[in-house]
Design a protein around this motif. Structure first.
Motif, PDB file in Angstrom:
ATOM      1  N   GLN A 106     -13.877   1.551  -3.804  1.00  0.00           N
ATOM      2  CA  GLN A 106     -13.141   0.378  -3.328  1.00  0.00           C
ATOM      3  C   GLN A 106     -13.750  -0.179  -2.034  1.00  0.00           C
ATOM      4  O   GLN A 106     -13.641   0.444  -0.984  1.00  0.00           O
ATOM      5  N   THR A 164     -13.273  -2.755   1.022  1.00  0.00           N
ATOM      6  CA  THR A 164     -12.093  -3.360   1.633  1.00  0.00           C
ATOM      7  C   THR A 164     -12.515  -4.386   2.670  1.00  0.00           C
ATOM      8  O   THR A 164     -13.571  -4.276   3.290  1.00  0.00           O
ATOM      9  N   TRP A 174      -6.843  -5.033   0.121  1.00  0.00           N
ATOM     10  CA  TRP A 174      -6.103  -4.034  -0.643  1.00  0.00           C
ATOM     11  C   TRP A 174      -4.690  -4.502  -0.982  1.00  0.00           C
ATOM     12  O   TRP A 174      -3.983  -3.836  -1.728  1.00  0.00           O
ATOM     13  N   LYS A 222      -7.055  -6.062  -7.027  1.00  0.00           N
ATOM     14  CA  LYS A 222      -7.823  -5.404  -5.989  1.00  0.00           C
ATOM     15  C   LYS A 222      -9.264  -5.161  -6.425  1.00  0.00           C
ATOM     16  O   LYS A 222      -9.559  -5.048  -7.617  1.00  0.00           O
ATOM     17  N   LEU A 259     -11.006  -2.538  -6.878  1.00  0.00           N
ATOM     18  CA  LEU A 259     -10.822  -1.090  -7.004  1.00  0.00           C
ATOM     19  C   LEU A 259     -11.140  -0.653  -8.419  1.00  0.00           C
ATOM     20  O   LEU A 259     -10.676  -1.253  -9.391  1.00  0.00           O
TER      21      LEU A 259
END
Length: 231
Positions: free
Chosen positions: A149, A151, A164, A169, A171
Motif C-alpha cells: 500500500q 499512502t 487510506w 484505496k 491497497l
C-alpha cells in the motif's frame, strides 16, 4: 541498434557524450530518471551512489545500512537493513516531491524480506511522508493494511486528505513470503494510480485526478519512515 559496435579513430568529448547517452538510453536510463541506486559492490560497503544520468543526490547511510553479498538480485550485492535502525537518507529535492502536481511518474524497486509479511502493518520501504504513527505531508510505500500500500497524506483536490480514506484505496492485500524477491512498482499515469507486483497489475485507482500535496523540505528515506518504523 546492435548490442555492440566497433569504433576506430579518436573520439571527441561530444562523441563520448553521445555514446554514453546511447548506452544509457538502451537500458532506460534517460534524463527522466531522478534517482537510481545500484548495489553491485563489496560486502559491507557503506558507500551509496546516485547512478542516474545527472547523479546529483547525496545518499547517506544511517545505523548499519550497508551492501551485503548474502542476497542479491543483480550484480554482487543488495542493500541490507536490519529492521532496527538502518536506513538511507537523501536531502529534500523537487525530484522526490512527486505529488506537488498532476504529472506522471513511476517508482519501482526490488524487495526481499527474511521474514514473511502477512498481516497488519509492517515496514515502510521508502518515502518522504505519508501514513505513520504521526502522519506527515507527502507519500510513502510500505506494507500496511495487510498488503502492498502506497499512502499519501495532506492532499488537497482529492476526495479526502489521506489516501487510506479513499473509498477505493491503493491497497493490495497479500502475503510477501520470506526469502523471496518481489518487484514493486507504483505509477501515476493520466491521473490514475496503479500498483504492480512482479509486473502484474494489482490495483488501479481513478477518480483522484486532482489530488496533490507538496512537501518540498522533506528528506527521502529508504528503509524506514519518519516515525522510526524500519524495514
Amino acid at each position: 541498434m546492435a548490442d555492440s559496435a566497433t569504433l576506430s579513430g579518436n573520439l571527441t568529448v561530444n562523441d563520448r557524450l553521445v555514446l554514453t547517452q546511447m548506452q544509457d538510453d538502451k537500458y532506460g536510463l534517460d534524463a527522466h530518471v531522478k534517482l537510481l541506486i545500484h548495489s553491485d559492490t563489496t560486502d559491507g560497503s557503506t558507500t551509496f551512489t546516485d547512478s542516474s544520468r545527472l547523479g546529483t543526490h547525496t545518499i547517506t547511510a544511517a545505523g548499519g545500512a550497508q551492501h551485503k553479498t548474502a542476497q542479491y538480485k543483480f550484480g554482487a550485492t543488495s542493500i541490507y537493513f536490519d529492521g532496527t535502525g538502518d536506513y538511507l537518507t537523501i536531502p529534500a529535492s523537487a525530484d522526490f516531491d512527486f505529488m506537488a502536481d498532476t504529472n506522471d511518474w513511476t517508482i519501482d524497486f526490488w524487495m526481499y524480506s527474511t521474514t514473511a509479511l502477512s498481516s497488519g502493518s509492517g515496514p515502510t520501504f521508502l518515502g518522504i511522508g505519508g501514513e505513520g504513527d504521526a502522519n506527515a505531508d507527502g507519500w510513502n510505500i510500505g506494507y500496511y493494511g495487510s498488503g502492498f500500500q502506497p499512502t499519501i497524506s495532506g492532499m488537497s483536490g482529492g476526495s479526502t486528505a489521506h489516501s487510506w480514506s479513499w473509498s477505493n484505496k491503493m491497497l493490495y492485500v497479500t502475503t510477501f513470503s520470506a526469502n523471496t524477491w518481489y518487484h514493486l512498482t507504483w505509477v501515476r499515469s493520466s491521473g490514475i494510480f496503479y500498483g504492480f507486483i512482479d509486473g502484474v497489475k494489482v490495483f488501479e485507482v481513478s477518480g483522484e485526478t486532482n489530488a496533490i500535496v507538496s512537501a518540498p523540505t522533506s528528506t527521502l528515506e529508504i528503509g524506514r519512515n519518519k516515525y522510526g518504523k524500519y524495514s
